[in-house]
Write a protein that holds these residues in place. Structure first.
Motif, PDB file in Angstrom:
ATOM      1  N   ASP A  44       0.649  -1.213  -0.026  1.00  0.00           N
ATOM      2  CA  ASP A  44      -0.018   0.007  -0.079  1.00  0.00           C
ATOM      3  C   ASP A  44       0.836   1.282  -0.013  1.00  0.00           C
ATOM      4  N   GLY A  45       1.797   1.258  -0.725  1.00  0.00           N
ATOM      5  CA  GLY A  45       2.813   2.452  -0.801  1.00  0.00           C
ATOM      6  C   GLY A  45       3.662   2.559   0.405  1.00  0.00           C
ATOM      7  N   TRP A  46       3.722   1.827   1.503  1.00  0.00           N
ATOM      8  CA  TRP A  46       4.786   1.825   2.483  1.00  0.00           C
ATOM      9  C   TRP A  46       6.154   1.518   2.135  1.00  0.00           C
ATOM     10  N   ASP A  47       6.990   2.453   2.682  1.00  0.00           N
ATOM     11  CA  ASP A  47       8.556   1.967   2.685  1.00  0.00           C
ATOM     12  C   ASP A  47       9.067   1.737   4.017  1.00  0.00           C
ATOM     13  N   SER A  48       9.561   0.751   4.246  1.00  0.00           N
ATOM     14  CA  SER A  48      10.168   0.314   5.727  1.00  0.00           C
ATOM     15  C   SER A  48      11.517  -0.121   5.463  1.00  0.00           C
ATOM     16  N   ALA A  49      12.546   0.359   6.121  1.00  0.00           N
ATOM     17  CA  ALA A  49      14.001   0.020   6.228  1.00  0.00           C
ATOM     18  C   ALA A  49      14.267  -0.205   7.380  1.00  0.00           C
ATOM     19  N   GLY A  50      15.252  -1.257   7.939  1.00  0.00           N
ATOM     20  CA  GLY A  50      16.047  -1.234   8.804  1.00  0.00           C
ATOM     21  C   GLY A  50      15.502  -2.045  10.255  1.00  0.00           C
ATOM     22  N   GLY A  51      14.093  -2.338   9.903  1.00  0.00           N
ATOM     23  CA  GLY A  51      13.501  -3.233  11.006  1.00  0.00           C
ATOM     24  C   GLY A  51      12.394  -4.040  10.489  1.00  0.00           C
ATOM     25  N   ASP A  52      11.823  -4.745  11.291  1.00  0.00           N
ATOM     26  CA  ASP A  52      10.566  -5.584  10.890  1.00  0.00           C
ATOM     27  C   ASP A  52       9.298  -5.071  11.398  1.00  0.00           C
ATOM     28  N   ASN A  53       9.217  -3.680  10.956  1.00  0.00           N
ATOM     29  CA  ASN A  53       7.848  -3.088  10.779  1.00  0.00           C
ATOM     30  C   ASN A  53       6.682  -3.959  10.166  1.00  0.00           C
ATOM     31  N   SER A  54       5.675  -4.174  10.718  1.00  0.00           N
ATOM     32  CA  SER A  54       4.724  -5.206  10.304  1.00  0.00           C
ATOM     33  C   SER A  54       3.352  -4.618  10.339  1.00  0.00           C
ATOM     34  N   VAL A  55       2.250  -5.316   9.501  1.00  0.00           N
ATOM     35  CA  VAL A  55       0.855  -5.278   9.864  1.00  0.00           C
ATOM     36  C   VAL A  55       0.563  -6.497  10.740  1.00  0.00           C
ATOM     37  N   SER A  72      13.686  -2.223  17.040  1.00  0.00           N
ATOM     38  CA  SER A  72      15.030  -1.997  16.481  1.00  0.00           C
ATOM     39  C   SER A  72      15.007  -0.878  15.487  1.00  0.00           C
ATOM     40  N   SER A  73      16.187  -0.244  15.150  1.00  0.00           N
ATOM     41  CA  SER A  73      16.237   1.013  14.360  1.00  0.00           C
ATOM     42  C   SER A  73      15.479   1.003  13.214  1.00  0.00           C
ATOM     43  N   SER A  74      14.823   1.721  12.719  1.00  0.00           N
ATOM     44  CA  SER A  74      14.178   1.682  11.498  1.00  0.00           C
ATOM     45  C   SER A  74      13.416   2.959  10.743  1.00  0.00           C
ATOM     46  N   THR A  75      13.306   3.081   9.653  1.00  0.00           N
ATOM     47  CA  THR A  75      12.487   4.082   9.297  1.00  0.00           C
ATOM     48  C   THR A  75      11.197   3.535   8.648  1.00  0.00           C
ATOM     49  N   LEU A  76      10.066   4.238   8.669  1.00  0.00           N
ATOM     50  CA  LEU A  76       8.821   3.839   7.998  1.00  0.00           C
ATOM     51  C   LEU A  76       7.989   5.078   7.416  1.00  0.00           C
ATOM     52  N   TYR A  77       7.697   5.369   6.301  1.00  0.00           N
ATOM     53  CA  TYR A  77       7.126   6.225   5.550  1.00  0.00           C
ATOM     54  C   TYR A  77       6.163   6.061   4.495  1.00  0.00           C
ATOM     55  N   ARG A  78       5.121   6.684   4.327  1.00  0.00           N
ATOM     56  CA  ARG A  78       4.213   6.510   3.002  1.00  0.00           C
ATOM     57  C   ARG A  78       3.928   8.207   2.531  1.00  0.00           C
ATOM     58  N   SER A  79       3.786   8.061   1.241  1.00  0.00           N
ATOM     59  CA  SER A  79       3.543   9.392   0.499  1.00  0.00           C
ATOM     60  C   SER A  79       1.911   9.941   0.915  1.00  0.00           C
ATOM     61  N   LEU A  80       1.915  11.125   1.361  1.00  0.00           N
ATOM     62  CA  LEU A  80       0.782  11.807   1.354  1.00  0.00           C
ATOM     63  C   LEU A  80       0.254  12.139  -0.080  1.00  0.00           C
ATOM     64  N   SER A  81       1.086  12.698  -0.563  1.00  0.00           N
ATOM     65  CA  SER A  81       0.725  13.220  -2.131  1.00  0.00           C
ATOM     66  C   SER A  81       0.228  12.046  -3.040  1.00  0.00           C
ATOM     67  N   ASP A  82       0.648  10.677  -2.916  1.00  0.00           N
ATOM     68  CA  ASP A  82      -0.227   9.643  -3.752  1.00  0.00           C
ATOM     69  C   ASP A  82      -1.404   9.510  -3.311  1.00  0.00           C
ATOM     70  N   ALA A  83      -1.686   9.930  -2.003  1.00  0.00           N
ATOM     71  CA  ALA A  83      -3.073   9.791  -1.809  1.00  0.00           C
ATOM     72  C   ALA A  83      -3.753  10.854  -1.800  1.00  0.00           C
ATOM     73  N   PHE A 213       3.896  10.879   5.594  1.00  0.00           N
ATOM     74  CA  PHE A 213       3.707  10.368   7.011  1.00  0.00           C
ATOM     75  C   PHE A 213       4.973   9.488   7.255  1.00  0.00           C
ATOM     76  N   TYR A 214       5.335   9.745   8.494  1.00  0.00           N
ATOM     77  CA  TYR A 214       6.761   9.397   8.794  1.00  0.00           C
ATOM     78  C   TYR A 214       6.851   8.847  10.289  1.00  0.00           C
ATOM     79  N   VAL A 215       7.471   7.555  10.285  1.00  0.00           N
ATOM     80  CA  VAL A 215       7.871   7.122  11.455  1.00  0.00           C
ATOM     81  C   VAL A 215       9.302   6.686  11.547  1.00  0.00           C
ATOM     82  N   LYS A 216      10.081   6.947  12.906  1.00  0.00           N
ATOM     83  CA  LYS A 216      11.545   6.553  12.956  1.00  0.00           C
ATOM     84  C   LYS A 216      11.681   5.968  14.268  1.00  0.00           C
ATOM     85  N   THR A 217      12.396   5.120  14.140  1.00  0.00           N
ATOM     86  CA  THR A 217      12.724   4.327  15.731  1.00  0.00           C
ATOM     87  C   THR A 217      14.457   4.282  15.767  1.00  0.00           C
ATOM     88  N   SER A 218      14.806   4.261  16.911  1.00  0.00           N
ATOM     89  CA  SER A 218      16.170   3.917  17.160  1.00  0.00           C
ATOM     90  C   SER A 218      16.554   3.021  18.357  1.00  0.00           C
TER      91      SER A 218
END
Length: 306
Positions: A44-55, A72-83, A213-218
Motif C-alpha cells: 500500500d505504498g509503505w517504505d520500511s527499512a532497517g527493522g521488522d515493521n509489520s501489519v 530495532s532502529s528503522s524508518t517507515l514512511y508513506r506518501s501523502l501526495s500519492d493519496a 507520513f513518517y515514523v522513525k525508531t532507534s
C-alpha cells in the motif's frame, strides 16, 4: 437469544446498497485493513527499512489490523501526495491517528516535507518517546528551543487518540490526546509542557508542503528498548477547518470488517453474526437479536466511511 430468527430483516437490508453512505470531513489515509499480515514494506505504498515493521493483529481486538513498530532502529514512511492528502505550504490541516505503546521505546511519528525521509531532522511536526526516560513520557520537538519537551505520560497497553493541528503558514503544531475510545476531543485534552507551552515549532520543513507520513525508531545505547509501538486509523482533514471530532465515531460505525468501507461485505458480516448470535450483531446490547439490531445496523451503515 434470537427473536424471530432475522424475520423482516432481508427487506430492510436489501435497501442498503441502493443508498450511498454519508460523506465526512475526514479522509482516511491508512487503517491497515487491506494489508496482509506480515512485513509492511511494499504494501500500500509503505517504505520500511532497517527493522521488522509489520501489519499485525491488534492485541485488544482480533478483528482489527494495525501497524506494529518494534524496538530495532528503522524508518517507515508513506506518501501523502500519492493519496491526495499532502499539506500545502501556507495551509492548516488536522492529522488524526491512534497510538499504543507497550513499553518504553525510542520512536517519533509525524509528517515530513521530504518524499524519502530518513533522519529525525527530516520531521516537521514530531511526536514521540525516548527509551532513556523512566516512564512512558510522550514528547514533542519544539524548534524554538531546539529540543524535545515532555507533554504527557502514557499508560502501557492503552490506545490513545491524537489530533495534531498542523499550521504550515506559521510552521507550528498543537496536540490533543485522550484514551476515551471514539469520543471527540475537547479543549481540556490539549497537551502542554510543565511550563504551559502548548504550541510547538516544526523541526524542519519551513516554507514547504508536507508530503509524507513518517515514523522513525532507534535501538540506541542510552537505555533499553522494549516496545513495541502500535499505530492505526490515520486520517487527515482536507480543509483548513479546525476540528476535534473523532473520525472513527463520525464515519465508520457500520464498518464491521474494519476495511474503511461500508458495503456488501459488512452486510454479510452482520447477517452471519446475527444468525450465529455473535455479540457483534447485538447492536442494541441487550442479549436479544431482533429487528432493533437490524435497524441499528442500517443507521450505522448509512453513517458511512470517508
Amino acid at each position: 437469544m434470537i427473536a424471530s430468527r432475522f424475520a423482516g430483516a432481508p427487506t430492510l437490508l436489501a435497501g442498503l446498497l441502493a443508498c450511498g453512505p454519508a460523506s465526512a470531513q475526514w479522509s482516511l489515509f491508512e487503517n491497515f485493513e487491506n494489508d496482509a499480515l506480515g512485513l509492511i514494506d511494499g504494501q500500500d505504498g509503505w517504505d520500511s527499512a532497517g527493522g521488522d515493521n509489520s501489519v499485525a493483529v491488534d492485541p485488544l481486538d482480533p478483528l482489527n489490523r494495525v501497524a506494529l513498530i518494534p524496538s530495532s532502529s528503522s524508518t517507515l514512511y508513506r506518501s501523502l501526495s500519492d493519496a491526495g492528502l499532502a499539506v500545502p505550504d501556507g495551509t492548516a490541516r488536522t492529522l488524526f491517528f491512534r497510538l499504543r505503546v507497550a513499553e518504553k521505546q525510542t520512536f517519533s511519528v509525524g509528517l515530513s516535507h521530504l518524499l524519502h525521509p530518513r533522519e529525525y531532522s527530516d520531521f516537521a511536526p514530531e511526536i514521540g518517546m525516548a527509551n532513556s526516560t523512566p516512564n512512558l513520557d510522550l514528547r514533542a520537538w519544539d524548534d524554538d528551543g531546539g529540543n524535545y519537551e515532555n507533554i504527557a505520560q502514557l499508560d502501557s497497553g492503552t490506545w490513545y487518540n491524537l489530533w495534531v493541528r498542523v499550521e504550515t503558514d506559521t510552521n507550528t503544531f498543537a496536540i490533543w490526546m485522550h484514551s476515551r475510545a471514539s469520543e471527540d476531543a475537547t479543549t481540556d485534552d490539549r497537551l502542554a509542557t510543565i511550563t504551559g507551552n502548548d504550541l510547538f515549532a516544526f523541526r524542519a520543513g519551513d516554507a514547504s508542503s508536507l508530503v509524507s507520513f513518517y515514523v522513525k525508531t532507534s535501538g540506541g545505547a542510552s537505555g533499553t528498548n522494549f516496545g513495541p509501538v502500535y499505530l492505526d486509523d490515520i486520517f487527515l482533514e482536507r480543509s483548513d477547518a479546525f476540528t476535534l471530532a473523532n473520525p472513527l465515531a463520525e464515519v465508520c460505525p457500520g464498518d464491521l470488517n474494519h476495511d474503511g468501507l461500508v458495503d456488501l461485505a459488512d452486510i454479510t458480516v452482520f447477517v452471519d453474526a446475527f444468525l450465529s448470535a455473535d455479540p457483534l450483531a447485538d447492536r442494541r446490547p441487550d442479549n436479544i437479536y431482533d429487528l432493533a439490531d437490524v435497524t441499528a445496523f442500517i443507521s450505522a451503515f448509512l453513517a458511512g466511511c470517508p
